[in-house]
Design a protein around this motif. Structure first.
Motif, PDB file in Angstrom:
ATOM      1  N   ARG A  59       0.840  -1.193   0.000  1.00  0.00           N
ATOM      2  CA  ARG A  59       0.000   0.000   0.000  1.00  0.00           C
ATOM      3  C   ARG A  59       0.882   1.253   0.000  1.00  0.00           C
ATOM      4  NH1 ARG A  59      -3.578   1.941   5.153  1.00  0.00           N
ATOM      5  NH2 ARG A  59      -4.292   3.934   4.306  1.00  0.00           N
ATOM      6  N   PRO A  60       0.687   2.164  -0.965  1.00  0.00           N
ATOM      7  CA  PRO A  60       1.544   3.366  -1.032  1.00  0.00           C
ATOM      8  C   PRO A  60       1.233   4.342   0.098  1.00  0.00           C
ATOM      9  CG  PRO A  60       0.456   2.908  -3.142  1.00  0.00           C
ATOM     10  CD  PRO A  60      -0.220   2.049  -2.094  1.00  0.00           C
ATOM     11  N   ALA A  61       2.202   5.199   0.394  1.00  0.00           N
ATOM     12  CA  ALA A  61       1.983   6.288   1.342  1.00  0.00           C
ATOM     13  C   ALA A  61       1.126   7.358   0.666  1.00  0.00           C
ATOM     14  CB  ALA A  61       3.325   6.873   1.779  1.00  0.00           C
ATOM     15  N   PRO A  62       0.420   8.186   1.443  1.00  0.00           N
ATOM     16  CA  PRO A  62      -0.376   9.260   0.842  1.00  0.00           C
ATOM     17  C   PRO A  62       0.478  10.154  -0.049  1.00  0.00           C
ATOM     18  CG  PRO A  62      -0.946   9.005   3.149  1.00  0.00           C
ATOM     19  CD  PRO A  62       0.249   8.132   2.907  1.00  0.00           C
ATOM     20  N   VAL A  63      -0.094  10.551  -1.186  1.00  0.00           N
ATOM     21  CA  VAL A  63       0.612  11.370  -2.172  1.00  0.00           C
ATOM     22  C   VAL A  63      -0.032  12.747  -2.230  1.00  0.00           C
ATOM     23  CG1 VAL A  63       1.253  11.607  -4.606  1.00  0.00           C
ATOM     24  CG2 VAL A  63       1.275   9.355  -3.511  1.00  0.00           C
ATOM     25  N   PHE A  64       0.779  13.793  -2.208  1.00  0.00           N
ATOM     26  CA  PHE A  64       0.319  15.182  -2.245  1.00  0.00           C
ATOM     27  C   PHE A  64       0.401  15.694  -3.677  1.00  0.00           C
ATOM     28  CE2 PHE A  64       1.210  19.766  -1.920  1.00  0.00           C
ATOM     29  CZ  PHE A  64       0.127  20.188  -1.164  1.00  0.00           C
ATOM     30  N   LEU A  65      -0.715  16.183  -4.218  1.00  0.00           N
ATOM     31  CA  LEU A  65      -0.762  16.716  -5.579  1.00  0.00           C
ATOM     32  C   LEU A  65      -1.360  18.117  -5.570  1.00  0.00           C
ATOM     33  CD1 LEU A  65      -2.118  13.611  -7.551  1.00  0.00           C
ATOM     34  CD2 LEU A  65       0.260  14.331  -7.297  1.00  0.00           C
ATOM     35  N   THR A  66      -0.951  18.917  -6.552  1.00  0.00           N
ATOM     36  CA  THR A  66      -1.487  20.260  -6.720  1.00  0.00           C
ATOM     37  C   THR A  66      -2.447  20.292  -7.903  1.00  0.00           C
ATOM     38  OG1 THR A  66       0.558  21.228  -5.870  1.00  0.00           O
ATOM     39  CG2 THR A  66      -0.885  22.690  -7.084  1.00  0.00           C
ATOM     40  N   GLY A  67      -3.551  21.008  -7.750  1.00  0.00           N
ATOM     41  CA  GLY A  67      -4.497  21.161  -8.845  1.00  0.00           C
ATOM     42  C   GLY A  67      -5.710  20.265  -8.719  1.00  0.00           C
ATOM     43  N   GLU A  68      -6.721  20.572  -9.543  1.00  0.00           N
ATOM     44  CA  GLU A  68      -7.958  19.806  -9.556  1.00  0.00           C
ATOM     45  C   GLU A  68      -7.825  18.574 -10.454  1.00  0.00           C
ATOM     46  OE1 GLU A  68     -10.613  20.320  -7.859  1.00  0.00           O
ATOM     47  OE2 GLU A  68     -10.779  22.453  -7.341  1.00  0.00           O
ATOM     48  N   GLN A  69      -8.602  17.556 -10.156  1.00  0.00           N
ATOM     49  CA  GLN A  69      -8.675  16.371 -11.016  1.00  0.00           C
ATOM     50  C   GLN A  69      -9.726  16.613 -12.094  1.00  0.00           C
ATOM     51  OE1 GLN A  69      -9.253  12.578  -9.038  1.00  0.00           O
ATOM     52  NE2 GLN A  69     -10.378  11.761 -10.786  1.00  0.00           N
ATOM     53  N   PRO A  70      -9.386  16.423 -13.369  1.00  0.00           N
ATOM     54  CA  PRO A  70     -10.388  16.585 -14.434  1.00  0.00           C
ATOM     55  C   PRO A  70     -11.550  15.620 -14.241  1.00  0.00           C
ATOM     56  CG  PRO A  70      -8.160  16.461 -15.339  1.00  0.00           C
ATOM     57  CD  PRO A  70      -8.053  16.088 -13.894  1.00  0.00           C
ATOM     58  N   TRP A  71     -12.734  16.078 -14.622  1.00  0.00           N
ATOM     59  CA  TRP A  71     -13.920  15.240 -14.440  1.00  0.00           C
ATOM     60  C   TRP A  71     -13.988  14.184 -15.534  1.00  0.00           C
ATOM     61  CZ3 TRP A  71     -17.268  13.910 -10.922  1.00  0.00           C
ATOM     62  CH2 TRP A  71     -18.432  13.232 -11.286  1.00  0.00           C
ATOM     63  N   ALA A  72     -13.957  12.938 -15.129  1.00  0.00           N
ATOM     64  CA  ALA A  72     -14.129  11.799 -16.042  1.00  0.00           C
ATOM     65  C   ALA A  72     -14.581  10.621 -15.200  1.00  0.00           C
ATOM     66  CB  ALA A  72     -12.839  11.472 -16.771  1.00  0.00           C
ATOM     67  N   THR A  73     -15.597   9.917 -15.658  1.00  0.00           N
ATOM     68  CA  THR A  73     -16.132   8.775 -14.927  1.00  0.00           C
ATOM     69  C   THR A  73     -15.814   7.487 -15.676  1.00  0.00           C
ATOM     70  OG1 THR A  73     -18.290   8.737 -16.029  1.00  0.00           O
ATOM     71  CG2 THR A  73     -18.013  10.274 -14.183  1.00  0.00           C
ATOM     72  N   LEU A  74     -16.261   6.356 -15.103  1.00  0.00           N
ATOM     73  CA  LEU A  74     -16.036   5.082 -15.770  1.00  0.00           C
ATOM     74  C   LEU A  74     -16.728   5.018 -17.128  1.00  0.00           C
ATOM     75  CD1 LEU A  74     -16.271   2.490 -12.852  1.00  0.00           C
ATOM     76  CD2 LEU A  74     -14.241   3.246 -14.088  1.00  0.00           C
TER      77      LEU A  74
END
Length: 287
Positions: A244-259
């Motif tokens: 299991r990876p450690a928490p990852v910090f990212l900048t910016g919004e995630q683009p909207w896309a669904t399955l």
């Protein structure tokens, strides 16, 4: 000037000659002075421009440093997290057949995220919300499974709060079909397909950030767990997610896309395994 020089070379100079010579020398001095002044003005302009640029750069660096010194970093410690259930005992990862353990004695199905939210950054976090992803944000292959749920409006640096979120059917990500907004999948499959629990929040400068809590890979194909034959011990061993990876910090919004936006795999990929039902399929390196 030419006549004056001729007189200097071969003739006795009179008063008029001296006046002409003085005028010529003065003209040269004025020209040289004008050139020197122009060069000094040009140099001063360059110096001023460079000084202004350096000052602007210093101000930008100071502002960036100030923003970084007030950057939040939110993480969740899931209650009763284990190698088999990284998102906690209350986050049911077996929802193909709803039962008492899923409905929890209620007539409205839901998935629980319980634990403690920490802000381990240097500045306050605003508008903290949580949602579930299918896929990997780090690899750029993440799809929304649910809409964000508000966690808290504000959490200061070095503070923590208890969280108890309920993800219900109306939180499932939607798409527009035939002029209507419909869910992209049943809630019963959301917990099974979720690979990430994502925290979304902003700093006091309105900069968006995300913290990615990834589930980790199963040590065996999902089908191995499904055919465990009711052997709870074997199933628990096969459900371990030791990487299991450690928490990852990212900048910016995630683009909207669904399955509904996910490209379909080619026919026959992974044989008879239904790749649409297994969150592990796109991330395995041995297939």
């Amino acid at each position: 000037m030419y006549q004056t020089l001729r007189r200097l070379l071969g003739m006795t100079m009179g008063l008029k000659d001296w006046i002409d010579l003085a005028g010529a020398v003065g003209s040269v001095i004025v020209a040289v002075g004008t050139g020197a002044l122009a060069w000094a003005t040009f140099s001063l302009a360059r110096f001023t421009k460079a000084t202004v640029a350096d000052a602007e750069k210093a101000m930008q660096q100071a502002d960036q440093h100030h923003r970084e010194n007030l950057r939040p970093f939110c993480v969740v410690e899931f209650r009763e997290s284990s190698a088999q259930k990284p998102f906690g005992a209350d986050f049911n990862i077996r929802t193909a057949t709803p039962g008492p353990q899923y409905f929890a004695g209620d007539d409205k199905p839901y998935i629980s995220i319980k634990g403690r939210l920490y802000n381990r950054g240097l500045g306050p976090a605003r508008d903290v919300a949580a949602y579930l992803n299918w896929g990997s944000s780090v690899e750029g292959l993440a799809y929304w499974l649910t809409h964000p749920i508000v966690v808290c409006g504000l959490i200061a640096a070095n503070e923590s709060i208890e969280i108890n979120l309920s993800i219900e059917a109306h939180h499932v990500a939607t798409k527009v079909a035939d002029g209507k907004r419909v869910s992209t999948q049943a809630l019963e499959w959301v917990a099974n397909d979720a690979y990430e629990v994502v925290l979304r929040y902003r700093d006091i400068f309105d900069t968006p950030f995300r913290t990615i809590h990834a589930r980790g890979f199963l040590q065996n194909l999902a089908v191995d767990v499904a055919v465990a034959g009711g052997d709870k011990k074997l199933e628990a061993q096969q459900s371990i997610r030791a990487n299991r990876p450690a928490p990852v910090f990212l900048t910016g919004e995630q683009p909207w896309a669904t399955l509904a936006d996910k490209p379909q795999p080619p026919p026959g990929w992974l044989g008879s395994v239904d790749t649409e039902l297994s969150v592990e399929a796109p991330f395995r390196h041995d297939v």
